[in-house]
Design a protein around this motif. Structure first.
Motif, PDB file in Angstrom:
ATOM      1  N   LEU A  27     -50.639   4.306 -34.216  1.00 38.70           N
ATOM      2  CA  LEU A  27     -50.152   3.332 -33.238  1.00 38.70           C
ATOM      3  C   LEU A  27     -50.256   3.897 -31.828  1.00 38.70           C
ATOM      4  N   SER A  28     -49.842   5.122 -31.655  1.00 42.43           N
ATOM      5  CA  SER A  28     -49.839   5.742 -30.340  1.00 42.43           C
ATOM      6  C   SER A  28     -51.254   5.876 -29.769  1.00 42.43           C
ATOM      7  N   LYS A  29     -52.208   6.242 -30.619  1.00 45.86           N
ATOM      8  CA  LYS A  29     -53.589   6.456 -30.174  1.00 45.86           C
ATOM      9  C   LYS A  29     -54.349   5.155 -29.923  1.00 45.86           C
ATOM     10  N   ASN A  30     -54.021   4.109 -30.683  1.00 48.56           N
ATOM     11  CA  ASN A  30     -54.789   2.860 -30.643  1.00 48.56           C
ATOM     12  C   ASN A  30     -53.894   1.630 -30.494  1.00 48.56           C
ATOM     13  N   ARG A  31     -52.851   1.752 -29.731  1.00 49.66           N
ATOM     14  CA  ARG A  31     -51.836   0.699 -29.610  1.00 49.66           C
ATOM     15  C   ARG A  31     -52.440  -0.659 -29.239  1.00 49.66           C
ATOM     16  N   GLY A  32     -53.280  -0.689 -28.219  1.00 52.80           N
ATOM     17  CA  GLY A  32     -53.846  -1.954 -27.753  1.00 52.80           C
ATOM     18  C   GLY A  32     -54.664  -2.659 -28.823  1.00 52.80           C
ATOM     19  N   LYS A  33     -55.517  -1.918 -29.504  1.00 51.80           N
ATOM     20  CA  LYS A  33     -56.365  -2.509 -30.543  1.00 51.80           C
ATOM     21  C   LYS A  33     -55.572  -2.828 -31.802  1.00 51.80           C
ATOM     22  N   LEU A  34     -54.727  -1.903 -32.225  1.00 54.00           N
ATOM     23  CA  LEU A  34     -53.967  -2.103 -33.451  1.00 54.00           C
ATOM     24  C   LEU A  34     -53.071  -3.336 -33.347  1.00 54.00           C
ATOM     25  N   LEU A  35     -52.386  -3.489 -32.219  1.00 49.64           N
ATOM     26  CA  LEU A  35     -51.465  -4.608 -32.050  1.00 49.64           C
ATOM     27  C   LEU A  35     -52.123  -5.842 -31.437  1.00 49.64           C
ATOM     28  N   ASN A  36     -53.307  -5.673 -30.879  1.00 49.72           N
ATOM     29  CA  ASN A  36     -53.974  -6.755 -30.156  1.00 49.72           C
ATOM     30  C   ASN A  36     -53.046  -7.269 -29.040  1.00 49.72           C
ATOM     31  N   ILE A  37     -52.674  -6.359 -28.159  1.00 47.93           N
ATOM     32  CA  ILE A  37     -51.689  -6.637 -27.110  1.00 47.93           C
ATOM     33  C   ILE A  37     -52.288  -7.531 -26.026  1.00 47.93           C
ATOM     34  N   ILE A  38     -51.494  -8.523 -25.629  1.00 48.50           N
ATOM     35  CA  ILE A  38     -51.847  -9.370 -24.489  1.00 48.50           C
ATOM     36  C   ILE A  38     -50.678  -9.384 -23.509  1.00 48.50           C
ATOM     37  N   SER A  39     -50.990  -9.636 -22.260  1.00 42.30           N
ATOM     38  CA  SER A  39     -49.952  -9.712 -21.228  1.00 42.30           C
ATOM     39  C   SER A  39     -49.224 -11.052 -21.328  1.00 42.30           C
ATOM     40  N   VAL A  40     -48.098 -11.140 -20.654  1.00 45.92           N
ATOM     41  CA  VAL A  40     -47.362 -12.406 -20.593  1.00 45.92           C
ATOM     42  C   VAL A  40     -48.250 -13.477 -19.965  1.00 45.92           C
ATOM     43  N   GLY A  41     -48.997 -13.110 -18.906  1.00 46.10           N
ATOM     44  CA  GLY A  41     -49.903 -14.055 -18.260  1.00 46.10           C
ATOM     45  C   GLY A  41     -50.970 -14.573 -19.214  1.00 46.10           C
ATOM     46  N   ASP A  42     -51.565 -13.664 -20.010  1.00 43.11           N
ATOM     47  CA  ASP A  42     -52.564 -14.084 -20.994  1.00 43.11           C
ATOM     48  C   ASP A  42     -51.940 -14.992 -22.055  1.00 43.11           C
ATOM     49  N   PHE A  43     -50.722 -14.666 -22.461  1.00 40.75           N
ATOM     50  CA  PHE A  43     -50.015 -15.527 -23.414  1.00 40.75           C
ATOM     51  C   PHE A  43     -49.855 -16.932 -22.845  1.00 40.75           C
ATOM     52  N   LEU A  44     -49.403 -17.016 -21.601  1.00 38.75           N
ATOM     53  CA  LEU A  44     -49.205 -18.333 -20.981  1.00 38.75           C
ATOM     54  C   LEU A  44     -50.519 -19.093 -20.865  1.00 38.75           C
ATOM     55  N   ASN A  45     -51.605 -18.396 -20.542  1.00 35.01           N
ATOM     56  CA  ASN A  45     -52.914 -19.052 -20.465  1.00 35.01           C
ATOM     57  C   ASN A  45     -53.379 -19.560 -21.824  1.00 35.01           C
ATOM     58  N   LYS A  46     -53.161 -18.767 -22.889  1.00 33.29           N
ATOM     59  CA  LYS A  46     -53.619 -19.146 -24.222  1.00 33.29           C
ATOM     60  C   LYS A  46     -52.753 -20.223 -24.861  1.00 33.29           C
ATOM     61  N   TYR A  47     -51.463 -20.202 -24.572  1.00 31.71           N
ATOM     62  CA  TYR A  47     -50.526 -21.033 -25.316  1.00 31.71           C
ATOM     63  C   TYR A  47     -49.717 -21.998 -24.452  1.00 31.71           C
ATOM     64  N   SER A  48     -50.229 -22.346 -23.294  1.00 32.09           N
ATOM     65  CA  SER A  48     -49.493 -23.293 -22.455  1.00 32.09           C
ATOM     66  C   SER A  48     -49.698 -24.716 -22.961  1.00 32.09           C
ATOM     67  N   ASN A  49     -48.943 -25.652 -22.440  1.00 32.47           N
ATOM     68  CA  ASN A  49     -49.011 -27.060 -22.867  1.00 32.47           C
ATOM     69  C   ASN A  49     -50.381 -27.638 -22.616  1.00 32.47           C
ATOM     70  N   PRO A  50     -50.896 -28.448 -23.478  1.00 29.67           N
ATOM     71  CA  PRO A  50     -50.305 -28.694 -24.794  1.00 29.67           C
ATOM     72  C   PRO A  50     -50.529 -27.493 -25.714  1.00 29.67           C
ATOM     73  N   PHE A  51     -49.534 -27.197 -26.525  1.00 31.97           N
ATOM     74  CA  PHE A  51     -49.601 -26.064 -27.440  1.00 31.97           C
ATOM     75  C   PHE A  51     -50.686 -26.348 -28.463  1.00 31.97           C
ATOM     76  N   ARG A  52     -51.710 -25.519 -28.497  1.00 32.30           N
ATOM     77  CA  ARG A  52     -52.831 -25.761 -29.397  1.00 32.30           C
ATOM     78  C   ARG A  52     -53.445 -24.435 -29.787  1.00 32.30           C
ATOM     79  N   PHE A  53     -54.198 -24.452 -30.891  1.00 35.13           N
ATOM     80  CA  PHE A  53     -54.805 -23.243 -31.414  1.00 35.13           C
ATOM     81  C   PHE A  53     -56.327 -23.288 -31.390  1.00 35.13           C
ATOM     82  N   ASP A  54     -56.914 -24.044 -30.474  1.00 31.31           N
ATOM     83  CA  ASP A  54     -58.367 -24.144 -30.459  1.00 31.31           C
ATOM     84  C   ASP A  54     -58.962 -23.158 -29.452  1.00 31.31           C
ATOM     85  N   HIS A  55     -58.481 -21.934 -29.471  1.00 33.57           N
ATOM     86  CA  HIS A  55     -58.963 -20.902 -28.559  1.00 33.57           C
ATOM     87  C   HIS A  55     -59.463 -19.714 -29.357  1.00 33.57           C
ATOM     88  N   ASP A  56     -60.127 -18.817 -28.674  1.00 33.40           N
ATOM     89  CA  ASP A  56     -60.596 -17.580 -29.330  1.00 33.40           C
ATOM     90  C   ASP A  56     -59.610 -16.475 -29.119  1.00 33.40           C
TER      91      ASP A  56
END
Length: 143
Positions: A114-143
């Motif tokens: 986890l310590s060595k590969n945290r970003g890849k292992l967890l697939n970490i995104i920022s709060v901003g990226d979360f808001l961009n991916k999951y803002s209204n309307p809430f949908r899952f048609d993204h990559d």
């Protein structure tokens, strides 16, 4: 006990062990409504101490994320049919829903992994990226 209900949101913040989180993920997927999402707490422990196996230390209960992240990591390694992210907020808030992902090569993960590969292992995104991916309307048609 069996469940016949479906849920739009399932929040997992259980007993903080990887094995239980893995079971919680599998069980939650079985009752997730179409378009639903699983959210998980404690997916990004900041230190080895936070990721320890036992809550109690010297008769006290200091901050603890446990091994929850290991259950999430199992799904990252074994479930190409899911989309998974950890939002870089609080102790790491995981998101899982049906979709697709490139799995990671990981067996019996350790905190060093986890310590060595945290970003890849967890697939970490920022709060901003979360808001961009999951803002209204809430949908899952993204990559």
């Amino acid at each position: 006990m069996s469940n016949n209900q479906q849920f739009d949101i399932v929040f997992i913040d259980g007993n903080h062990t990887g094995d239980q989180v893995r079971r919680d993920i599998e069980n939650s997927l079985g009752c997730l409504a179409p378009g639903g999402v699983i959210m998980l707490h404690d997916m990004n422990p900041p230190t080895r101490f936070h990721a320890r196996g036992s809550y109690k230390v010297d008769g006290k209960y200091p901050a603890w994320n446990g091994t929850s992240w290991k259950g999430y990591a199992w799904a990252r390694a074994n479930r190409p049919d899911l989309t998974m992210y950890v939002v870089d907020t609080d102790w790491g808030v995981g998101l899982i829903h049906p979709g697709r992902q490139e799995t990671i090569d990981l067996h019996e993960p350790t905190y060093s992994d986890l310590s060595k590969n945290r970003g890849k292992l967890l697939n970490i995104i920022s709060v901003g990226d979360f808001l961009n991916k999951y803002s209204n309307p809430f949908r899952f048609d993204h990559d």
